[in-house]
Each structure stands twice: as C-alpha cells, then as structure tokens.
Design an enzyme around this catalytic site. Sequence first.
Site, PDB file in Angstrom:
ATOM      1  N   LYS A  32       0.826  -1.209   0.000  1.00 13.92           N
ATOM      2  CA  LYS A  32       0.000   0.000   0.000  1.00 13.92           C
ATOM      3  C   LYS A  32       0.862   1.262   0.000  1.00 13.92           C
ATOM      4  O   LYS A  32       0.624   2.202  -0.763  1.00 13.92           O
ATOM      5  CB  LYS A  32      -0.933   0.008   1.215  1.00 13.92           C
ATOM      6  CG  LYS A  32      -1.897  -1.160   1.279  1.00 13.92           C
ATOM      7  CD  LYS A  32      -2.855  -1.024   2.432  1.00 13.92           C
ATOM      8  CE  LYS A  32      -2.173  -1.067   3.783  1.00 13.92           C
ATOM      9  NZ  LYS A  32      -1.546  -2.355   4.082  1.00 13.92           N
TER      10      LYS A  32
ATOM     11  N   ARG B 246     -14.409  -8.726 -13.914  1.00 17.92           N
ATOM     12  CA  ARG B 246     -13.773  -8.575 -15.219  1.00 17.92           C
ATOM     13  C   ARG B 246     -14.583  -7.689 -16.163  1.00 17.92           C
ATOM     14  O   ARG B 246     -14.071  -7.226 -17.176  1.00 17.92           O
ATOM     15  CB  ARG B 246     -13.565  -9.946 -15.867  1.00 17.92           C
ATOM     16  CG  ARG B 246     -12.664 -10.861 -15.045  1.00 17.92           C
ATOM     17  CD  ARG B 246     -12.247 -12.090 -15.811  1.00 17.92           C
ATOM     18  NE  ARG B 246     -11.436 -11.756 -16.977  1.00 17.92           N
ATOM     19  CZ  ARG B 246     -10.931 -12.662 -17.817  1.00 17.92           C
ATOM     20  NH1 ARG B 246     -11.169 -13.941 -17.615  1.00 17.92           N
ATOM     21  NH2 ARG B 246     -10.205 -12.290 -18.849  1.00 17.92           N
TER      22      ARG B 246
END
Length: 326
Positions: A168, A256
Amino acid sequence: MDLQKVDLTVDELLKTKGNLLKLKAIAGKKGVNRVIRAFEVNRPGLALLGQIDEFRAERIQVIGRGEEGLFKKCDPKVFNPNLERILTHKELPCFIITWNMPASRALVNLCNRHGVPLLQSSLDTAHLVGELTTFLEERLAPMEYVHGVLVGVYGLGLLLTGESGIGKSECALELLKRGHLFVADDLIRIKRFPGQVLIGEAARREFAHYVEVRGLGIIDVTSLFGIGSVMDRIPIELVVSLEVWERGPSTKKYERVGLEDKTLSILGVDMPHVKFPVYPGRNLAILIEVASLNQRLRNKGINIARDFQDKLLSHMNIQKKRVADG
C-alpha cells in the site's frame, strides 16, 4: 475498523470554545457534566408556549430575542410551568442566552433547581448558532479508525486497504511521483458528516505526512515531494482493496466486466469498493488512476460497463434479425 464513541460535556464546551463563543455560565453550574449528543441546536419558542410534543430536548437550547420577548409577554402562571416541564428532561444539555441579554429570575431559579447549565453569550443569535453548529458537527461526528493509506487521485479521495506488507505504501509513493496527493499512512481516522459524507485524515496530526516503507524506513513526504503534494484531510469516495492473488484451482475470481456495483460499509455509508489482485509485474498505480477516473464518471451517472453491455446486446439483436431475415 474500530468505531469510536464521542462524548462532549457542557464543561468541555466552555473550556474549549468558551472564548470563541463568548460564553459564561450564570446558573445551573452543578450540571456542567451534562452530555451534549446532538450537533443541531433548538429554538424553544413553541415549547415555552406549551407545545412540547415534538420538543427536541437532546439539543442545546438557544434563547434569542424572540424567546426573550415571550418571557416578558407571557403570564408567569402559564409560562413558568412550561419552562419547568422543559427543564425536567434529563437529556437536556443546557440553555444559551445570546446578545448578552439578562436572564429572567424565573429561568435562573429553575435552572439552579434542576441542575441545567444556563450560559450567556455576547454574540448575536445567528453568529452563535453558526459557530456552535460547525464545532458540534466536527466534534460529535461518528468516527472509525481504519488501517490503510489515504490519497487523492485526480481530485478523488481514495482509501487503500489490504494486509500489512502487500504494498500500500509503495503504491502511494508511486502515485506521488505521478503527481497525486498524499493524506495519511497506516492509521486513518474517518468521520461521518451530515449528507453521508466521509472525511478521512491521519489519526495523529503530528505524524500525518510520514510513510513507512519496508527496507527503506520512515519517509517525510513533505520534505521529499514538497508541501503541494500533501493534504490534511479529504472526502473519501472510493475504497480500493489490495489482495494477494494465489494462482491455482481455488483461484479467487475478480470482477472482469464491471457490471456489479460493489460497496463497503463504513460508518453506515456504502462506499464504492474495488478489489485488485496483486502479483509481480502488475502496475497498481496505473490501475488505481483508472479506477479513480472510472469512479468520477460513475459519480456523473456514466457507467462504461453498462454502456458496453447495451451496445453488445444491441449488436447481437441486429445480427439475429439479419439471420432471421435471411
């Protein structure tokens, strides 16, 4: 996520904002430990006339010139019992008289009897209500502490979450190099304001603009990238979760197409939520930039995935019609 309960007493209000709001206690001082739980204030004119069915006792009661006029015009035999009924509410935090108007003897005596703080301010009513409401909204806003990284990407507040060590902080540094803004690393404080607005900031202001990078140590973002690269706080509009992608038969499936609007609840607010699988060679900074731009379009009512689906279905229908027509 750790939900924090916020409490504010009348005594704390006097100590923290007494000078700014020109406040002083003139009666009911034994009740200064009463708790303030609502950020809205109330003008008790109707309640003083006896209409107390919808009286908002949990709010600070502000007495301006209109209420003062009632004190002078109403018959004390009718007015004083109404006032005493108001003061018997245990959740009532306090009264505030504006314009430095003198308090009536009946109000002083009843506030002392019931232990309800009576405050006096030299500010006009509108000024006091504006300043007081702003302070109470900030001070009493529900909040949570979240582990993550908070950045601003294309003007959109973005909260990065994921397991410790997943990358992160490194992703935040890459975004900084690409010209985006940094808010906080590690422990983020999130507050919910009216309108379901979530504002994020560092849990500790003195450590706000530092980043810990494994193998490198602590980095001062302001010194390295300049004062223009940081912000103290930002409205959160998107949550991005980074997850390790473990390939194999049980590989987790990820979005997707983008037709499903996924959300993550923070302080009761459903925030748009995107999950990115992490594996070597993937440029997460670019993906986060695109996710931010895509969310900005969605905020305007534009959904690329649905538009694509509509075009695809339209094309399929045209092809079916051609086949049917020979």
